[in-house]
Write a protein that holds these residues in place. Structure first.
Motif, short mmCIF file in Angstrom:
data_model
loop_
_atom_site.label_atom_id
_atom_site.label_comp_id
_atom_site.label_asym_id
_atom_site.label_seq_id
_atom_site.Cartn_x
_atom_site.Cartn_y
_atom_site.Cartn_z
N LEU A 155 0.89 -1.17 0.13
CA LEU A 155 0.00 -0.11 0.03
C LEU A 155 0.89 1.23 0.08
CD1 LEU A 155 -2.93 0.86 0.22
CD2 LEU A 155 -2.66 0.94 2.64
N ALA A 156 1.72 1.37 0.97
CA ALA A 156 2.68 2.40 1.12
C ALA A 156 3.57 2.67 -0.45
CB ALA A 156 3.68 2.38 2.20
N GLY A 157 3.89 1.53 -0.90
CA GLY A 157 4.72 1.53 -1.98
C GLY A 157 3.71 2.08 -3.36
N ALA A 158 2.69 1.55 -3.27
CA ALA A 158 1.73 2.10 -4.40
C ALA A 158 1.40 3.66 -4.37
CB ALA A 158 0.46 1.28 -4.26
N CYS A 159 1.29 4.15 -3.12
CA CYS A 159 1.05 5.17 -2.65
C CYS A 159 2.12 6.28 -3.12
CB CYS A 159 0.64 5.64 -1.59
SG CYS A 159 -1.00 4.99 -1.05
N THR A 160 3.28 6.01 -2.71
CA THR A 160 4.49 6.42 -3.24
C THR A 160 4.64 6.62 -4.63
OG1 THR A 160 5.60 5.62 -1.22
CG2 THR A 160 7.19 6.56 -2.76
N ALA A 161 4.53 5.48 -5.46
CA ALA A 161 4.78 5.44 -6.89
C ALA A 161 3.80 6.60 -7.49
CB ALA A 161 4.23 4.27 -7.42
N LEU A 162 2.33 6.49 -6.87
CA LEU A 162 1.23 7.06 -7.41
C LEU A 162 1.50 8.79 -7.22
CD1 LEU A 162 -1.72 7.36 -8.49
CD2 LEU A 162 -2.48 7.58 -6.18
N VAL A 163 1.91 9.16 -6.37
CA VAL A 163 2.38 10.49 -5.64
C VAL A 163 3.35 11.05 -6.76
CG1 VAL A 163 3.30 12.19 -4.14
CG2 VAL A 163 1.69 10.44 -3.47
N LEU A 164 4.35 10.23 -6.90
CA LEU A 164 5.55 10.46 -7.78
C LEU A 164 5.34 10.57 -9.42
CD1 LEU A 164 8.57 8.71 -5.89
CD2 LEU A 164 8.06 11.18 -6.04
N ASN A 165 4.31 9.53 -9.52
CA ASN A 165 3.83 9.64 -11.03
C ASN A 165 3.02 10.97 -11.36
OD1 ASN A 165 4.86 7.85 -12.88
ND2 ASN A 165 4.05 6.06 -11.28
N LEU A 166 2.29 11.26 -10.40
CA LEU A 166 1.55 12.58 -10.46
C LEU A 166 2.21 13.89 -10.65
CD1 LEU A 166 -1.69 11.44 -8.48
CD2 LEU A 166 -1.39 11.41 -11.00
N SER A 167 3.41 14.00 -9.94
CA SER A 167 4.22 15.16 -9.82
C SER A 167 4.38 15.64 -11.49
CB SER A 167 5.63 14.74 -9.45
OG SER A 167 6.45 15.99 -9.52
N PRO A 168 4.11 17.03 -11.46
CA PRO A 168 4.49 17.49 -12.76
C PRO A 168 6.06 17.50 -13.59
CG PRO A 168 3.87 19.29 -11.19
CD PRO A 168 3.70 17.64 -10.49
N ASN A 169 6.92 17.11 -12.36
CA ASN A 169 8.24 17.01 -12.61
C ASN A 169 8.51 15.59 -13.08
OD1 ASN A 169 11.11 16.53 -12.56
ND2 ASN A 169 11.32 18.47 -10.97
N PRO A 170 9.05 15.54 -14.61
CA PRO A 170 9.26 14.13 -14.91
C PRO A 170 10.44 13.29 -14.09
CG PRO A 170 9.98 15.65 -16.68
CD PRO A 170 9.25 16.66 -15.44
N TYR A 171 11.36 14.16 -13.74
CA TYR A 171 12.28 13.42 -12.76
C TYR A 171 11.76 12.69 -11.69
CZ TYR A 171 15.83 15.95 -15.86
OH TYR A 171 16.55 16.39 -16.85
N ALA A 172 10.59 13.32 -11.08
CA ALA A 172 9.91 12.69 -9.68
C ALA A 172 9.62 11.20 -10.10
CB ALA A 172 8.84 13.54 -9.35
N ALA A 173 9.12 10.88 -11.23
CA ALA A 173 8.93 9.41 -11.31
C ALA A 173 9.91 8.56 -11.40
CB ALA A 173 8.09 9.23 -12.93
N ALA A 174 11.13 9.03 -11.90
CA ALA A 174 12.30 8.10 -11.74
C ALA A 174 13.08 8.01 -10.46
CB ALA A 174 13.51 8.72 -12.60
N GLU A 175 12.46 8.70 -9.44
CA GLU A 175 12.76 8.73 -8.20
C GLU A 175 11.98 7.50 -7.45
OE1 GLU A 175 11.83 11.97 -5.23
OE2 GLU A 175 12.71 12.92 -7.06
N ILE A 176 11.18 7.03 -7.92
CA ILE A 176 10.54 5.70 -7.14
C ILE A 176 11.34 4.82 -6.87
CG2 ILE A 176 8.83 3.78 -7.77
CD1 ILE A 176 7.25 5.71 -9.50
N VAL A 177 12.53 4.49 -7.71
CA VAL A 177 13.51 3.48 -7.51
C VAL A 177 14.09 4.02 -6.10
CG1 VAL A 177 15.31 2.17 -8.55
CG2 VAL A 177 13.54 3.17 -9.94
N PHE A 178 14.55 5.11 -6.24
CA PHE A 178 15.33 5.60 -5.06
C PHE A 178 14.60 5.31 -3.62
CE2 PHE A 178 15.65 8.98 -1.81
CZ PHE A 178 17.00 8.62 -1.23
#
Lengths: 331, 295
Positions: A155-178
């Motif tokens: 649940l926490a991982g999915a919410c993290t990925a969701l928040v980062l994917n919704l960020s207007p900054n395209p670099y944010a989505a790549a941060e999921i791995v970090f």
């Protein structure tokens, strides 16, 4: 092995790995040059001194601090829940702390005041530990613990990925791995100062629990009759591990398996006494993360290989072995 | 039958374009052109006849990436998906060679001619790209004119600011510690501006990761970073790392408009002029050293 000898040996190991961490990096700097730049600083703006003090020193310090925090919280959780499978990464504490940190960063709350980022991670961690302790309970089976942990992690991982994917900054989505695998690349002294206060607080809450955990090995009733205040101890455990894991995750992402592997390796060496396992696991955790961080720089110097990759490579087979043993012992 | 012939002809024309041949004389220029790549968006905006271009990619409208975002905003955007592109009934699709191969394959199987443009990594590539776009759109004269103007502007810029022997050392530094070496368009523009490239010194000739400590040790005269997204991302943290701002570090930081350096369009001259000005400022005799407060 005698306890002071063990602690001394682990301390030497951490010191050696800490020094090695300072000396490993993509820029080839000579041994004496780097050490003198680190200690004496050199002239203002001396590039070697900047690299040693602003790039490598924070990395090595964070490696030791994050590892110690994870090892200590793993040992404490296993002791309190009397369950060999409890670990901040496996039961979702790290993932929840990462979610707290990501929410703080993306909403701008992290910039509100100095410690906003680690405190947000702490809140995430507290909520997940409360949930897990409520679900699994001191007498809960390993199965319930792990199932609850899987659910909280997912649940926490999915919410993290969701928040980062919704960020207007395209670099944010790549941060999921970090956030899922953790890294110490390009961290600075700022991060050391962000993590240090909460880690110190968490360690101050967890380390004195040793005697209580010793008593708890005899069972709850015996511990209560020995004068251990279980309610207070539970509160300290929840807050202490959350502070340790929250601070570690806020600056380095979620690094799994450290809190699982280290206490298990060290447990036979301390005679299975939780009070001795706590400090030993802190040192062992520091050694494991420092070693992993040195390895990521040696294996792939020019790319940011995540720490969690290495800890999982070591930890996951170990985890499978533990499940196997748990099953055959009929626990 | 006739539809088949038309489609086959279109396919052949597309193939010719892919192979870099110009359309045979007398062939009709395409009337419905869809671009699905940031750089072909910009070339087509420059060269296409009014009404010829019917859609640009959503990246072409992104003001963070596209130097011509305002002009692109007048067109319907596509997200580069084969399905939506096909439904726009294009008679020519403009694509890059780098990332959209699956889309391109699918469109070609559906009989849509596709002209692919490789990434530009030098000023010569840039001229070629403009000429090829002119041929693809049947607008050769316009393309030649743009190339001629580009060459004239470039010559004028070089004449006003001849590259001296002193070549200050610069590094292009982007989120995640990404840097660009000498065999990239940005690297070539850096060289044309009379700046030495620190990434190339470190052995990075194309794009890649330049470790923070390598950058600090290289001690460049100028660290150039691009535009930043206002929302936070860990990838951007490295640009504010204390090792880059410590001591005299802050004085050598510079922000460039990297949109002008992504694609091979005459926009690179804007970036070149900016870099030339920075080089001249660095090469100028240093002003009397300031006395630092509390020195």
């Amino acid at each position: 092995m005698k306890f002071p000898v063990l602690i001394g040996a682990l301390g030497l190991l951490v010191a050696g790995l800490f020094a090695a961490s300072l000396l490993v990096g993509p820029a080839a700097i000579g041994l004496s040059e780097s050490l003198s730049a680190l200690i004496r600083g050199g002239a203002d703006g001396d590039a070697v001194a900047v690299v040693m003090r602003e790039v490598r020193l924070p990395r090595a310090l964070l490696g030791a601090m994050v590892g110690a925090a994870l090892g200590l919280s793993g040992a404490a959780m296993q002791g309190f829940l009397r369950n060999p499978l409890a670990e901040p990464g496996l039961i979702g504490t790290s993932a929840s702390a990462a979610l707290g940190a990501v929410l703080a960063i993306q909403t701008g709350f992290a910039a509100a005041f100095t410690l906003a980022l680690p405190l947000s991670a702490l809140v995430g961690a507290v909520l997940s530990v409360l949930l897990i302790v409520a679900l699994a309970g001191p007498r809960g089976s390993a199965l319930v613990l792990i199932l609850a942990g899987i659910a909280v992690s997912a649940l926490a991982g999915a919410c993290t990925a969701l928040v980062l994917n919704l960020s207007p900054n395209p670099y944010a989505a790549a941060e999921i791995v970090f956030w899922m695998m953790g890294s110490l690349a390009d961290r600075s002294m700022t991060h050391v100062w962000l993590a240090a206060p909460l880690m110190a607080l968490g360690a101050a809450m967890i380390l004195p629990m040793g005697r209580g955990l010793n008593a708890l090995t005899l069972g709850e009733d015996a511990a209560a009759s020995l004068g251990v205040a279980l309610g207070r101890m539970r509160l300290m455990l929840v807050l202490g591990t959350a502070a340790l894991v929250g601070a570690a995750t806020a600056v380095a992402g979620a690094i799994g398996f450290v809190g699982l592997v280290v206490p298990h390796i060290l447990r036979p060496l301390v005679g299975a006494l939780p009070s001795r396992l706590l400090p030993a696991s802190a040192l062992g955790g520091a050694a494991m993360v420092l070693a992993a961080d040195i390895a990521v720089r040696l294996i792939a110097p020019d790319r940011d290989l995540k720490l969690g990759v290495l800890t999982a490579l070591v930890g996951a087979p170990f985890f499978l072995h533990l499940i196997w043993r748990t099953r055959s012992e009929g626990i | 039958m006739s539809a088949f012939v038309r489609r086959s002809k279109a396919l052949l024309a597309g193939l010719a374009l892919v192979l870099g041949l110009s359309a045979p004389a007398g062939a009709e220029p395409p009337r419905r052109v869809v671009s699905i790549n940031l750089c072909t968006d910009q070339l087509a905006l420059l060269i296409a006849a009014p009404g010829q271009l019917v859609s640009v990619s959503n990246l072409g409208q992104d003001a963070m990436l596209s130097a011509m975002a305002d002009r692109a905003a007048a067109f319907p955007a596509n997200r580069g998906q084969a399905e939506e592109v096909f439904l726009m009934r294009p008679d020519l699709v403009l694509a890059g060679t780098f990332t959209t191969q699956a889309t391109v394959d699918l469109l070609q199987r559906l009989g849509v001619p596709v002209a692919q443009f490789p990434p530009v990594s030098s000023l010569d590539d840039l001229r070629d790209g403009i000429v090829r776009m002119g041929a693809a759109l049947g607008r050769e004269a316009v393309a030649d004119e743009i190339v001629a103007r580009f060459d004239a502007d470039l010559a004028a810029l070089s004449a006003t600011a001849p590259v001296g022997t002193a070549r200050p050392r610069a590094a292009l530094y982007y989120p995640n510690g990404y840097s660009l070496g000498d065999r990239t368009l940005a690297g070539q523009v850096l060289a044309a501006a009379g700046l030495a490239n620190v990434a190339a010194e470190a052995g990075l000739h194309h794009g890649g990761h330049l470790a923070l400590e390598q950058l600090v040790l290289a001690d460049p005269d100028l660290i150039l970073t691009g535009r930043r997204y206002p929302t936070p991302a860990r990838a951007q943290d490295v640009l504010d790392h204390p090792a880059l701002t410590a001591g005299s570090g802050a004085a050598r930081r510079g922000n460039i408009d990297d949109r002008d350096l992504i694609c091979g369009t005459p926009q690179v001259l804007k970036a070149l002029a900016d870099l030339v000005a920075r080089r001249q400022a660095l090469a100028a005799p240093a002003p009397a050293p300031e006395v630092e407060a509390g020195g």
